[in-house]
Scaffold this active site. Structure first.
Site, PDB file in Angstrom:
ATOM      1  N   SER A  68       0.838  -1.192   0.000  1.00  0.00           N
ATOM      2  CA  SER A  68       0.000   0.000   0.000  1.00  0.00           C
ATOM      3  C   SER A  68       0.874   1.243   0.000  1.00  0.00           C
ATOM      4  CB  SER A  68      -0.879   0.004   1.262  1.00  0.00           C
ATOM      5  OG  SER A  68      -1.580   1.221   1.414  1.00  0.00           O
ATOM      6  N   TYR A  88      -3.270   0.230  10.460  1.00  0.00           N
ATOM      7  CA  TYR A  88      -3.195  -0.462   9.172  1.00  0.00           C
ATOM      8  C   TYR A  88      -1.884  -0.119   8.473  1.00  0.00           C
ATOM      9  CZ  TYR A  88      -4.098  -1.300   4.194  1.00  0.00           C
ATOM     10  OH  TYR A  88      -4.004  -1.692   2.881  1.00  0.00           O
TER      11      TYR A  88
END
Length: 233
Positions: free
Chosen positions: A130, A143
Site C-alpha cells: 500500500s 493499518y
C-alpha cells in the site's frame, strides 16, 4: 515471470482486488488459478479452483502448500483494514488483528510456499502492500504500520529467496474502490486498473510496482528533504 501457462495462487480471491487478480490471470493465459478464500463457496468466478484458506491459520496454510504443489506464482493479496490511529486502540486488539493477517499471514504463506516455488523453478511472489507502507495518517494508522512491516518483510524475502530464483515483487497503491474502502471519501482507482499495472510489472520483472500517480509521488518524495510522511495533515 510470464502468467501464460503459469499456475497461480491468490489469497483473498473472492472479492475486490483478489477477484480482479483471478480474472486477469485467466485472461493472460494462466494454466491454473487457485482462488483462496476463508469460505471457498464465496468464490464464484468460472475457471478457477476455489480452495479454503485462512492465512491466519497455520494448519490451513500448510495444507494449501501440500495440496497446491504446482504453484509457481503466489499472490499474497489477503488483507484487512480498520480505521483509526495508534491512540484509538487502547487494548491493541485491532492492531494485533491487522498484523496477524497483513504481516504474519503473509509470512506464513512465504514460509510454506517458498519451497514449493523452489521446486517449480523459482517462479514469483507478489505481495500486495500500500501507499500506507510509506505514509501514515490517523485514518489508517495501525493499518499503515502493518503494511510498513509487510514492506520490510517483502524486502527481506527478496534477498532470502534470490538464490532459488524467485522474483519477489511488491505492489503499492493508494485507495482502491473495493469493500475495504467503502465509506472513505477519497479518489480511488478501480481494482482492474491496479491489477493490470501489477501484472504488467510482475511480467516485466519490476521489484517495486507503483500502481498509481499518488503512490509514485509519495515514493519519489522519500528521497527529498520534504518526504510525504512528514507533511502536516
Amino acid at each position: 515471470m510470464q502468467l501464460a501457462q503459469a499456475t497461480v495462487l491468490i489469497t483473498g480471491a473472492n472479492r475486490g482486488i483478489g477477484l480482479a487478480f483471478a480474472r486477469e490471470a485467466l485472461a493472460r493465459g494462466a494454466r491454473r488459478v487457485y482462488a483462496a478464500a476463508r469460505d471457498p463457496a464465496s468464490v464464484s468466478l468460472p475457471g478457477v479452483y476455489p480452495i479454503a484458506l485462512d492465512v491466519t491459520d497455520p494448519e490451513q496454510v500448510a495444507r494449501a502448500a501440500r495440496d497446491c504443489g504446482d504453484v509457481d506464482v503466489l499472490i499474497n493479496n489477503a488483507g484487512i483494514a480498520a480505521t483509526g490511529g495508534f491512540l484509538d486502540d487502547p487494548t491493541l486488539e485491532t492492531t494485533r488483528r491487522q498484523f496477524e493477517t497483513n504481516f504474519f499471514g503473509m509470512l506464513r504463506m512465504a514460509q510454506a510456499f517458498g519451497p514449493v516455488l523452489a521446486r517449480n523453478g523459482g517462479g514469483a511472489m507478489l505481495n500486495v502492500l500500500s501507499i500506507a507502507s510509506w505514509i501514515n495518517r490517523p485514518l489508517l494508522g495501525t493499518y499503515g504500520a502493518s503494511k510498513s512491516a509487510a514492506w520490510a518483510l517483502t524486502n527481506g524475502l527478496r534477498h532470502e529467496l534470490r538464490a532459488q530464483g524467485t522474483q519477489v515483487s511488491a505492489l503499492h497503491m493508494g485507495f482502491v474502490d473495493t469493500d475495504l474502502t467503502r465509506g472513505i471519501e477519497m479518489p480511488k482507482s478501480t481494482p482492474e486498473a491496479i491489477v493490470r499495472a501489477a501484472l504488467d510489472g510482475l511480467e516485466a520483472g519490476v521489484l517495486e510496482i507503483l500502481a498509481d500517480e499518488a503512490t509514485r509521488q509519495v515514493r519519489q518524495s522519500l528521497a527529498s528533504d520534504s518526504p510525504a510522511y512528514l507533511a502536516p495533515l
